[in-house]
Structure formats: C-alpha cells, structure tokens
Design a protein around this motif. Sequence first.
Motif, PDB file in Angstrom:
ATOM      1  N   GLY A  55      -7.598   5.641 -12.533  1.00  0.00           N
ATOM      2  CA  GLY A  55      -7.602   4.184 -12.553  1.00  0.00           C
ATOM      3  C   GLY A  55      -8.036   3.580 -13.871  1.00  0.00           C
ATOM      4  O   GLY A  55      -8.125   2.356 -13.981  1.00  0.00           O
TER       5      GLY A  55
ATOM      6  N   MET B 229       0.077   7.288 -10.498  1.00  0.00           N
ATOM      7  CA  MET B 229       0.939   6.636  -9.514  1.00  0.00           C
ATOM      8  C   MET B 229       1.704   5.481 -10.143  1.00  0.00           C
ATOM      9  O   MET B 229       1.177   4.765 -10.993  1.00  0.00           O
TER      10      MET B 229
ATOM     11  N   THR C  83      -4.964   6.185  -1.574  1.00  0.00           N
ATOM     12  CA  THR C  83      -4.100   5.013  -1.500  1.00  0.00           C
ATOM     13  C   THR C  83      -4.003   4.302  -2.850  1.00  0.00           C
ATOM     14  O   THR C  83      -5.006   4.156  -3.550  1.00  0.00           O
ATOM     15  N   VAL C  84      -2.805   3.855  -3.150  1.00  0.00           N
ATOM     16  CA  VAL C  84      -2.571   2.988  -4.300  1.00  0.00           C
ATOM     17  C   VAL C  84      -2.021   1.676  -3.772  1.00  0.00           C
ATOM     18  O   VAL C  84      -1.297   1.649  -2.773  1.00  0.00           O
ATOM     19  N   TYR C  85      -2.394   0.582  -4.437  1.00  0.00           N
ATOM     20  CA  TYR C  85      -2.023  -0.755  -3.988  1.00  0.00           C
ATOM     21  C   TYR C  85      -1.236  -1.479  -5.077  1.00  0.00           C
ATOM     22  O   TYR C  85      -1.374  -1.188  -6.274  1.00  0.00           O
TER      23      TYR C  85
ATOM     24  N   SER D 107      -6.216  12.508  -6.529  1.00  0.00           N
ATOM     25  CA  SER D 107      -6.776  12.155  -7.840  1.00  0.00           C
ATOM     26  C   SER D 107      -6.164  12.979  -8.979  1.00  0.00           C
ATOM     27  O   SER D 107      -6.465  12.718 -10.141  1.00  0.00           O
TER      28      SER D 107
ATOM     29  N   SER E 147      -3.823  -1.005  -8.305  1.00  0.00           N
ATOM     30  CA  SER E 147      -5.151  -0.420  -8.185  1.00  0.00           C
ATOM     31  C   SER E 147      -5.065   0.793  -7.277  1.00  0.00           C
ATOM     32  O   SER E 147      -4.046   1.013  -6.613  1.00  0.00           O
ATOM     33  N   ARG E 148      -6.132   1.572  -7.245  1.00  0.00           N
ATOM     34  CA  ARG E 148      -6.132   2.750  -6.387  1.00  0.00           C
ATOM     35  C   ARG E 148      -7.522   3.030  -5.853  1.00  0.00           C
ATOM     36  O   ARG E 148      -8.516   2.681  -6.504  1.00  0.00           O
ATOM     37  N   GLU E 149      -7.575   3.648  -4.701  1.00  0.00           N
ATOM     38  CA  GLU E 149      -8.812   4.133  -4.105  1.00  0.00           C
ATOM     39  C   GLU E 149      -8.604   5.608  -3.809  1.00  0.00           C
ATOM     40  O   GLU E 149      -7.966   5.975  -2.810  1.00  0.00           O
ATOM     41  N   ASN E 150      -9.115   6.445  -4.684  1.00  0.00           N
ATOM     42  CA  ASN E 150      -8.881   7.880  -4.521  1.00  0.00           C
ATOM     43  C   ASN E 150      -9.525   8.422  -3.243  1.00  0.00           C
ATOM     44  O   ASN E 150      -9.020   9.369  -2.640  1.00  0.00           O
TER      45      ASN E 150
ATOM     46  N   CYS F 220       6.751   3.650  -4.194  1.00  0.00           N
ATOM     47  CA  CYS F 220       5.689   4.255  -4.978  1.00  0.00           C
ATOM     48  C   CYS F 220       6.099   5.681  -5.329  1.00  0.00           C
ATOM     49  O   CYS F 220       6.917   6.303  -4.633  1.00  0.00           O
TER      50      CYS F 220
ATOM     51  N   SER G  87       0.844  -1.191   0.000  1.00  0.00           N
ATOM     52  CA  SER G  87       0.000   0.000   0.000  1.00  0.00           C
ATOM     53  C   SER G  87       0.877   1.237   0.000  1.00  0.00           C
ATOM     54  O   SER G  87       1.993   1.223   0.528  1.00  0.00           O
TER      55      SER G  87
END
Length: 123
Positions: free
Chosen positions: A55, A34, A78-80, A30, A71-74, A96, A21
Amino acid sequence: QVQLVESGGGLVQAGASLRLSCLASGRTFSDYAMGWFRQVSGKEREFVAAIRWNGGSTSYADSVKGRFTISRENAKNTVYLQMNSLKPEDTALYYCAARRIIYSKYPHDYDYWGQGTQVTVST
C-alpha cells in the motif's frame, strides 16, 4: 493460484459514489500488487488504478485522478476502489487483477483476474 472476486458495482446517477471491493484467496495476498481495470464492450481494457503490495505506492489513470482512491487491507485480503463524483463515462465492467509485488498499468502484466463487476452511471 489466486482467486479474485469483485463486488460493489451497480447503477447510480452522475455525481454519486460507489465503493468496489475485491476479495482475494489462494495465496499470500500481501505478496501481490493489485490493479483495477475497466472495459467497455468493444473497447480495450483500460487501467484505472493500482497499488503496491504494502500500500505504500499507488497510481491512477488521469481520467480518475482526484475522484477515485485505491486502498487495501492485507489482513482482510481485500482491495478497494472508492469512486466519487461518478460520470457517465465511468460506465464499464470493472476488474481487479493481481501480480507479484510491483504494480503495472498494463493488463498483460497481470497474472490473475476476477470476473468483473458492472458499474453504470446514468445522467
């Protein structure tokens, strides 16, 4: 300024999985593409994967294609990096990085970097 903090590294056996992470702070997450890179001591930093700001597009190094997923969750800033079927050659310090909007495979294109998280894969 964007601050990046990686986590999730560790020591695993070959064939195992890890999820890295990277938590960002400081600017609108956003707005940034990344990337994940890795580096072994004495070698150049190499591209692993990247994801566009929304994404909607991703890119992978051939060496990890089919095994790693970015993947990412804006909403969580966080980017995974999901890493499956790990191999000893995946052992490295994983970083990262962030750059505006469009991703790149080249480290010099990125403006912000985290401190890295170590991944060690044993045989």
